[in-house]
Design an enzyme around this catalytic site. Structure first.
Site, short mmCIF file in Angstrom:
data_model
loop_
_atom_site.label_atom_id
_atom_site.label_comp_id
_atom_site.label_asym_id
_atom_site.label_seq_id
_atom_site.Cartn_x
_atom_site.Cartn_y
_atom_site.Cartn_z
N GLU A 103 43.43 43.50 54.89
CA GLU A 103 43.07 42.28 54.16
C GLU A 103 43.40 41.03 54.97
O GLU A 103 42.68 40.04 54.92
CB GLU A 103 43.80 42.26 52.81
CG GLU A 103 43.24 43.30 51.86
CD GLU A 103 44.22 43.74 50.79
OE1 GLU A 103 45.21 44.43 51.15
OE2 GLU A 103 44.02 43.40 49.61
N HIS A 128 41.44 43.21 44.38
CA HIS A 128 41.41 43.94 45.67
C HIS A 128 40.07 43.76 46.38
O HIS A 128 39.68 44.59 47.20
CB HIS A 128 41.60 45.47 45.47
CG HIS A 128 42.92 45.89 44.92
ND1 HIS A 128 43.04 46.91 43.98
CD2 HIS A 128 44.18 45.47 45.16
CE1 HIS A 128 44.31 47.09 43.69
NE2 HIS A 128 45.03 46.23 44.39
N ARG A 131 45.85 34.08 50.97
CA ARG A 131 45.33 34.99 49.95
C ARG A 131 45.53 34.33 48.60
O ARG A 131 46.62 33.84 48.29
CB ARG A 131 46.10 36.30 49.98
CG ARG A 131 45.71 37.19 48.83
CD ARG A 131 46.65 38.34 48.69
NE ARG A 131 46.18 39.20 47.62
CZ ARG A 131 47.00 39.87 46.81
NH1 ARG A 131 48.30 39.77 46.94
NH2 ARG A 131 46.51 40.64 45.87
N ARG A 168 51.64 50.58 36.00
CA ARG A 168 50.68 50.03 35.04
C ARG A 168 49.89 51.15 34.36
O ARG A 168 49.55 52.15 35.00
CB ARG A 168 49.68 49.11 35.75
CG ARG A 168 50.28 47.79 36.16
CD ARG A 168 49.31 46.96 36.99
NE ARG A 168 49.83 46.76 38.32
CZ ARG A 168 49.14 46.22 39.33
NH1 ARG A 168 47.90 45.83 39.15
NH2 ARG A 168 49.69 46.05 40.50
N ASN A 222 50.42 35.13 52.54
CA ASN A 222 50.30 35.69 51.19
C ASN A 222 51.57 35.27 50.45
O ASN A 222 52.64 35.86 50.64
CB ASN A 222 50.19 37.21 51.29
CG ASN A 222 50.01 37.86 49.92
OD1 ASN A 222 50.08 37.19 48.88
ND2 ASN A 222 49.78 39.16 49.92
#
Ligand code: ADP
Length: 400
Positions: free
Chosen positions: A384, A180, A91, A241, A7
């Site tokens: 993941e 996601h 990823r 956020r 990643n």
């Protein structure tokens, strides 16, 4: 087959090495501060002591070399030679409308990832550096890419389009993509396994609540709606956020405060959410501690955070005309029994009945609603990296 999962961020790179014979993790770690003279490698081999090293790592190629040399080191390594790495899986955040599944890296795939730089300026260029670095360091090793957006490509147009001029979609691909996806897919499949029912028969709402957060409505194993949109800013309130706000706030605030596009972007992505309302932290643990100590702004921030998750679940129950299973995952979803309790106690109208003992005291993958509950809720730790390793294995093993 041994598979390296990567990643790559702009200045960091996380990795895990899998042995696919039993899906065990042989080693994992990360390189941070890429581009600096004082970059740090933290390498964690299974069954051996952690190795830390500070050195000059000026680009992603140097970072990959560092990782490979750690993996093959006589003392703290786990491989006898780099030839044992048979495939690499990456990823990639944005696959746009091009990718609804993982793919092997080809020149055409790289070109498409490049075309999507505009849509994911913080992520895709960094992933590309990771792919190129592996190409240079391990030139004969096949690479696969697994996209955060791919799982959501099954959303119907009424869910993915914005009610704005169609020309913006046709010319610039302005639409909702969702993120996601790898996590939502993994936990929904695990939930069906745990429920002992076929995925095809279930209406599932998955809540991935970490620093970034999104909810997904999954019908028959397919994503039909998700709360993040064209970018990971839409939807739920997050650590830093804003999530959903009235879009008219943007030009209004820009005019009043004389903000530039960059400044307003930074305000919404880095200085909003929990940190903005609480005034203390973006970290849910710290918010919960402050709340327990009577901090009013932390309490308000938490109320807003939880309320927006609960509203989203209600909306998705409506979107699917029902819900059988609710799943909580990621840092907050897996670890905060307080958040899960608050959300689920507000969903009794759906027939949710929380098992308080399982919610508070249980560990790991588990059901947290009573046997009598009409809707089953689960905690399922996401994984993941494992999905990336599995997809890479599948693609490489089935190469023509
Ligand atoms: P990312 O989106 O960066 O992968 P994570 O999924 O690791 O983030 O989630 C990080 C969040 O999880 C932080 O807000 C952290 O406070 C929260 N978290 C971790 N452990 C706990 C816990 N025991 N209780 C409440 N929140 C927790």
């Amino acid at each position: 087959m041994k598979i390296l999962v990567i990643n790559a961020g702009s200045s960091s790179l996380k990795y895990q090495l899998y042995d696919m014979t039993d899906e065990s993790v042989l080693a994992k770690g990360q390189v941070e501060r890429i581009g600096m003279e004082t970059a740090i490698l933290v390498h964690r081999p299974a069954g051996k002591d952690e190795h830390r090293e500070v050195s000059e790592i000026l680009d992603h190629t140097a970072a990959i070399r560092k990782v490979v040399s750690a993996l093959t080191h006589p003392e703290y390594g786990v491989l006898s030679s780099m030839d044992e790495i048979q495939a690499v899986g990456h990823r990639v955040v944005h696959g746009g409308e091009y990718f609804s599944d993982s793919v092997l890296v080809t020149p055409d795939v790289k070109q498409k990832i490049r075309e999507l730089f505009d849509l994911a300026p913080l992520h895709n260029p960094a992933h590309m550096m990771g792919i190129n670095a592996v190409e240079v360091t391990l030139p004969d090793v096949p690479q696969a890419v697994v996209f955060d957006t791919a799982f959501h490509q099954t959303m119907p147009p009424h869910a993915y389009l914005y009610p704005i001029p169609m020309v913006l979609y046709n010319k610039h691909k302005v639409r909702r993509y969702g993120f996601h996806g790898t996590s939502h897919m993994y936990v929904s499949q695990r939930a069906a396994d745990l429920a002992g029912r076929p995925l095809e028969a279930l209406k599932i709402i998955t809540c991935h609540i970490g620093n970034g957060a999104s909810c997904t409505a999954i019908m028959g194993g397919k994503s039909v709606d998700t709360s993040m949109g064209m970018t990971p800013l839409e939807g739920l309130m997050m650590g830093t956020r804003s999530g959903d706000i009235d879009p008219a706030i943007v030009p209004y605030v820009m005019a009043k405060e004389e903000l530039t596009i960059n400044e307003v972007n930074s305000m919404l992505n880095k200085h909003s959410g929990l940190i903005a309302i609480s005034g203390i932290s973006s970290d849910v643990r710290e918010i919960q501690e402050a709340m327990a100590a009577g901090h009013e702004a932390a309490k308000l921030a938490y109320d807003m955070y939880e309320y927006r998750i609960r509203k989203c679940i209600g909306a998705y129950a409506a979107a699917m005309n029902g819900v059988d299973v609710i799943v909580f995952t990621a840092g907050v979803g897996e670890n905060s029994h307080i958040l899960r309790e608050r959300v689920l106690d507000g969903l009794t109208y759906l027939g949710v009945e929380l098992d308080r003992e399982a919610n508070e005291k249980g560990k790991g993958e588990r059901r947290i609603t009573t046997e009598a509950s009409k809707v089953a809720a689960y905690v399922i730790p996401t994984n993941e990296e494992l999905v990336i390793a599995r997809d890479t294995y599948r693609l490489v093993a089935n190469r023509p």
